[in-house]
Design an enzyme around this catalytic site. Structure first.
Site, PDB file in Angstrom:
ATOM      1  N   LYS A   1       0.843  -1.203   0.000  1.00 59.26           N
ATOM      2  CA  LYS A   1       0.000   0.000   0.000  1.00 59.26           C
ATOM      3  C   LYS A   1       0.877   1.250   0.000  1.00 59.26           C
ATOM      4  O   LYS A   1       2.074   1.167   0.299  1.00 59.26           O
ATOM      5  CB  LYS A   1      -0.929  -0.024   1.215  1.00 59.26           C
ATOM      6  CG  LYS A   1      -0.193  -0.034   2.553  1.00 59.26           C
ATOM      7  CD  LYS A   1      -1.131  -0.388   3.709  1.00 59.26           C
ATOM      8  CE  LYS A   1      -0.379  -0.432   5.012  1.00 59.26           C
ATOM      9  NZ  LYS A   1      -1.208  -0.994   6.103  1.00 59.26           N
TER      10      LYS A   1
ATOM     11  N   ARG B   1     -10.594  -0.553  15.210  1.00 58.39           N
ATOM     12  CA  ARG B   1     -10.499   0.278  14.019  1.00 58.39           C
ATOM     13  C   ARG B   1     -11.507  -0.329  13.041  1.00 58.39           C
ATOM     14  O   ARG B   1     -12.687  -0.169  13.232  1.00 58.39           O
ATOM     15  CB  ARG B   1      -9.050   0.287  13.501  1.00 58.39           C
ATOM     16  CG  ARG B   1      -8.753   1.459  12.606  1.00 58.39           C
ATOM     17  CD  ARG B   1      -7.275   1.529  12.227  1.00 58.39           C
ATOM     18  NE  ARG B   1      -6.824   0.341  11.493  1.00 58.39           N
ATOM     19  CZ  ARG B   1      -5.601   0.198  10.978  1.00 58.39           C
ATOM     20  NH1 ARG B   1      -4.707   1.170  11.110  1.00 58.39           N
ATOM     21  NH2 ARG B   1      -5.257  -0.898  10.325  1.00 58.39           N
TER      22      ARG B   1
ATOM     23  N   TYR C   1      16.981  28.940  11.325  1.00 56.71           N
ATOM     24  CA  TYR C   1      15.756  29.621  11.741  1.00 56.71           C
ATOM     25  C   TYR C   1      15.563  29.501  13.248  1.00 56.71           C
ATOM     26  O   TYR C   1      15.722  28.415  13.820  1.00 56.71           O
ATOM     27  CB  TYR C   1      14.540  28.996  11.052  1.00 56.71           C
ATOM     28  CG  TYR C   1      14.388  29.412   9.605  1.00 56.71           C
ATOM     29  CD1 TYR C   1      14.167  30.746   9.251  1.00 56.71           C
ATOM     30  CD2 TYR C   1      14.452  28.467   8.589  1.00 56.71           C
ATOM     31  CE1 TYR C   1      14.019  31.105   7.925  1.00 56.71           C
ATOM     32  CE2 TYR C   1      14.298  28.819   7.260  1.00 56.71           C
ATOM     33  CZ  TYR C   1      14.086  30.152   6.933  1.00 56.71           C
ATOM     34  OH  TYR C   1      13.937  30.505   5.625  1.00 56.71           O
TER      35      TYR C   1
ATOM     36  N   MET D   1      13.115  24.240   4.507  1.00 62.77           N
ATOM     37  CA  MET D   1      12.383  23.595   3.413  1.00 62.77           C
ATOM     38  C   MET D   1      13.331  22.873   2.461  1.00 62.77           C
ATOM     39  O   MET D   1      13.059  21.762   2.013  1.00 62.77           O
ATOM     40  CB  MET D   1      11.561  24.633   2.651  1.00 62.77           C
ATOM     41  CG  MET D   1      10.620  24.028   1.629  1.00 62.77           C
ATOM     42  SD  MET D   1       9.727  25.269   0.666  1.00 62.77           S
ATOM     43  CE  MET D   1       8.657  25.979   1.890  1.00 62.77           C
TER      44      MET D   1
HETATM   45  C1  PLP Z   1      -0.534  -2.058   6.732  1.00 65.94           C
HETATM   46  C2  PLP Z   1      -1.146  -3.337   7.134  1.00 65.94           C
HETATM   47  C3  PLP Z   1      -0.356  -4.478   7.327  1.00 65.94           C
HETATM   48  C4  PLP Z   1       1.150  -4.454   7.287  1.00 65.94           C
HETATM   49  O1  PLP Z   1       1.639  -3.898   8.468  1.00 65.94           O
HETATM   50  P1  PLP Z   1       3.218  -3.805   8.763  1.00 65.94           P
HETATM   51  O2  PLP Z   1       3.292  -3.333  10.153  1.00 65.94           O
HETATM   52  O3  PLP Z   1       3.750  -2.791   7.786  1.00 65.94           O
HETATM   53  O4  PLP Z   1       3.786  -5.130   8.520  1.00 65.94           O
HETATM   54  C5  PLP Z   1      -1.004  -5.672   7.618  1.00 65.94           C
HETATM   55  N1  PLP Z   1      -2.346  -5.736   7.719  1.00 65.94           N
HETATM   56  C6  PLP Z   1      -3.132  -4.649   7.550  1.00 65.94           C
HETATM   57  C7  PLP Z   1      -4.600  -4.780   7.669  1.00 65.94           C
HETATM   58  C8  PLP Z   1      -2.565  -3.415   7.267  1.00 65.94           C
HETATM   59  O5  PLP Z   1      -3.340  -2.344   7.117  1.00 65.94           O
END
Ligand code: PLP
Length: 350
Positions: A37, A130, A245, A293
């Site tokens: 992802k 969640r 800064y 930046m």
């Molecule tokens: C992102 C995600 C993972 C992978 O998690 P990692 O900690 O990067 O290994 C696995 N399962 C779900 C549902 C996720 O959203």
């Protein structure tokens, strides 16, 4: 020096090595779903899919475009981990043979029209609160409970094996699986879960951050990306001078400062504190002064033999990303996914 630039170099041989190391931990019968992802956690979805296609058993994403894109490159299973929400999206899944997730009762009327056409991963909420169905809601999706489908949950505290929530989640999951007649395949662990609870790896492990080398629980995994840029100037400072800064830090000795062609607009974290390590010519040096930046100032007093055009690494296989993240109360996931488009990409060992 040619025109300097900030660079992101990704070595897929390191990603594949990380996969092999994690595979050795999980149950040999557990399939390895590479989580790609968010543009493969900043490692480029296209190239990552190409580089890993022979090393993994499937891919996990969260956006329909990512899934369709992947399908053009790979025949492996692809899972939409957060489900889809329209007829058009379901039709695309069907056309491209992409798996999806059922995590709420609200999805059922639409999902039901595809129950015979798609593989569904039924996501239950075992304590993370969640996404996920409540245990008591499982009876309302009986038609989805069949051998080709998967029962999944997500762990909230897998990176902290002593947290009591882990065992609570495992036993709730077990209870739910028994409730479904033990007919579904099972998927519980992410990267940290694969390392800390390999006995929970069941039929599918879903591994993201570990492949890319950003998992603190397993330091032998190598950070696969090198994020670096070049020195474009120096300042020789006396005692008592303030830097950058806000002038947030004052020199307490005569200081040689290197100015590097990279800033928070490239993806280096703006909150980075004084003392954050970088690497120049195989020596550790440290951030000194607030990140701008487009520029970062580095204390090179202890290794003054660097020159304009020399590379400054912010993280790399030799400068692991996790300590950098931890030093600044950040997480490796965020650092990896925030490298900006203006950083030049180079992919090796694809
Ligand atoms: C992102 C995600 C993972 C992978 O998690 P990692 O900690 O990067 O290994 C696995 N399962 C779900 C549902 C996720 O959203």
């Amino acid at each position: 020096m040619i025109q300097p630039n900030s660079e992101l170099i990704i070595d897929y041989e390191l990603v594949r090595n990380n996969i092999q190391l994690i595979r050795k931990k999980i149950s040999p019968s557990s399939k390895f779903m590479a989580i790609v992802k968010s543009n493969a956690y900043g490692h480029d979805l296209n190239t990552t899919a190409k580089a890993l296609n022979e090393s993994v058993d499937g891919f996990g994403v969260v956006r329909l475009e990512e899934a369709i894109h992947l399908r053009e490159q790979s025949d492996l299973p692809i899972l939409m981990m957060q489900g889809v929400y329209s007829t058009e999206a379901y039709d695309e899944l069907k056309k491209n043979e992409i798996w999806t997730t059922l995590h709420s009762l609200a999805q059922i009327p639409l999902a039901h029209q595809y129950v015979d056409d798609l593989v569904f991963w039924i996501k239950i909420n075992t304590g993370m609160n969640r996404l996920g169905l409540q245990f008591s809601e499982l009876d309302k999706c009986k038609s989805f409970i069949k051998k080709s489908n998967v029962l999944m949950t997500h762990l909230a505290c897998a990176d902290n094996p002593d947290d009591e929530l882990n065992q609570i989640q495992f036993s709730k999951f077990d209870e739910a699986w028994k409730h479904t007649g033990q007919s579904l395949l099972r998927s519980v662990v992410n990267s940290a879960g694969s390392i800390n609870f390999p006995e929970q790896s069941h039929d599918w492990s879903r591994v993201g951050i570990g492949m890319y080398g950003g998992l603190s629980d397993m330091p032998e995994l190598k950070t696969a990306m090198t994020f670096r840029s070049q020195i474009i100037g120096f300042q020789d400072l006396k005692i008592g001078e303030r830097i950058g800064y806000g002038g947030r830090i004052k020199t307490s000795r005569e200081t040689k400062l290197a100015i590097v062609y990279c800033g928070y607009a490239d993806g280096f974290p703006q909150p980075a504190m004084d003392g954050t390590n970088v690497r120049i010519n195989n020596h550790i040096a440290t951030v000194m002064g607030r990140v701008s930046m487009d520029l970062i100032s580095i204390d090179v007093t202890d290794n003054p033999n660097c020159a304009i055009g020399d590379w400054c690494e912010f993280w790399s296989p030799d400068l692991p990303i996790n300590p950098i993240a931890q030093k600044n109360n950040l997480i490796s996931y965020e650092l990896m996914t925030k490298i900006s488009p203006r950083v030049q990409r180079h992919y090796i060992n694809v």
